[in-house]
Design a protein around this motif. Sequence first.
Motif, short mmCIF file in Angstrom:
data_model
loop_
_atom_site.label_atom_id
_atom_site.label_comp_id
_atom_site.label_asym_id
_atom_site.label_seq_id
_atom_site.Cartn_x
_atom_site.Cartn_y
_atom_site.Cartn_z
N LEU A 148 -40.72 -104.28 16.78
CA LEU A 148 -42.03 -104.85 17.10
C LEU A 148 -42.95 -103.81 17.73
CD1 LEU A 148 -40.90 -108.33 18.48
CD2 LEU A 148 -42.02 -107.88 16.30
N GLN A 149 -42.38 -102.97 18.57
CA GLN A 149 -43.17 -101.93 19.21
C GLN A 149 -43.79 -100.99 18.18
OE1 GLN A 149 -44.06 -101.53 22.38
NE2 GLN A 149 -45.15 -99.62 21.96
N LEU B 17 -45.57 -103.72 14.71
CA LEU B 17 -46.16 -105.05 14.93
C LEU B 17 -47.40 -105.33 14.09
CD1 LEU B 17 -45.86 -107.63 16.76
CD2 LEU B 17 -47.58 -106.58 18.21
N LEU C 222 -42.54 -111.83 11.47
CA LEU C 222 -42.63 -112.01 12.91
C LEU C 222 -41.80 -113.21 13.37
CD1 LEU C 222 -46.45 -111.38 13.34
CD2 LEU C 222 -44.65 -109.98 14.36
N ALA D 104 -44.87 -108.32 23.02
CA ALA D 104 -45.38 -108.38 21.65
C ALA D 104 -46.47 -109.43 21.45
CB ALA D 104 -44.23 -108.64 20.68
N ARG E 164 -50.07 -108.59 22.39
CA ARG E 164 -50.62 -107.63 21.41
C ARG E 164 -51.10 -108.35 20.16
NH1 ARG E 164 -46.30 -103.42 19.98
NH2 ARG E 164 -48.01 -102.61 18.69
N LEU E 165 -50.35 -109.35 19.70
CA LEU E 165 -50.78 -110.12 18.54
C LEU E 165 -52.07 -110.89 18.83
CD1 LEU E 165 -47.41 -111.59 17.20
CD2 LEU E 165 -48.85 -109.87 16.10
N ARG F 72 -55.21 -111.54 10.76
CA ARG F 72 -54.65 -111.37 12.11
C ARG F 72 -55.00 -112.55 13.00
NH1 ARG F 72 -50.39 -108.79 12.34
NH2 ARG F 72 -50.40 -109.43 10.18
#
Length: 227
Positions: A19-20, A23, A31, A92, A95-96, A107
């Motif tokens: 994920l890092q 992502l 996901l 995570a 960030r999403l 997104r």
Amino acid sequence: TMTQLVVTLKVVELIADTLQKFLPDLTMSQLRLLMDAADTASAHARALHSDVAFRRVLRDRNPPLMTFKGQISRLPHLIEQELAAYNLMLSALPRLLQLGAQGDPARKEVADEFAEPRFTLTLQLVLSEYAQKERRAELAVSGSGGYQGGDASSLEVESDAMMPVLINVLTALESANDGYLRRNMAWILPSLCDLIRCRRPEVRAGLHRIMMTKMSPVLVHGDVLGS
């Protein structure tokens, strides 16, 4: 077995690393698959931690079924797996949400349909589980509720280990926008109130700060609970 426990922890670490690095490029189904796997690891850990009587059996069996080097008297635990899964989500998912706010329709769909609900679930889990860990330790100290005094040190270590994750959750709520707080006040307020009796001053200080700087203004200036 201990080998399986180590593998489980490594899987969570691998998911976090994936994920890092990747992502922004992952689809919603990818996901969901990765985070469901991490959720499963944390769920197994929570189930074990809640069954203190069973953990006592594992520790006291001769030979013991779960041992930890240098911690012979400690109750068997999966605290590393549990915390690793929470930390993965808390890293995570924001960030999403940030990616979803940048104008890309794809997104934004991921943020609205996946990231925010999963982020909310993670906040709820951490708040609830920390309160439960504190309560187990409190009962063990008093030797009530089916807990034994000999369990207290193990249970206190686990709640202390989870405290940094809880502080991260309180920080996330403190930085959340008022709209998010209003939408989720029905569970946020009771969850925060459940932390009032926690023994750690760091928790009480963080709780006081968020109640004064965020929750009180939202409650005073908006009809979030209905009438």
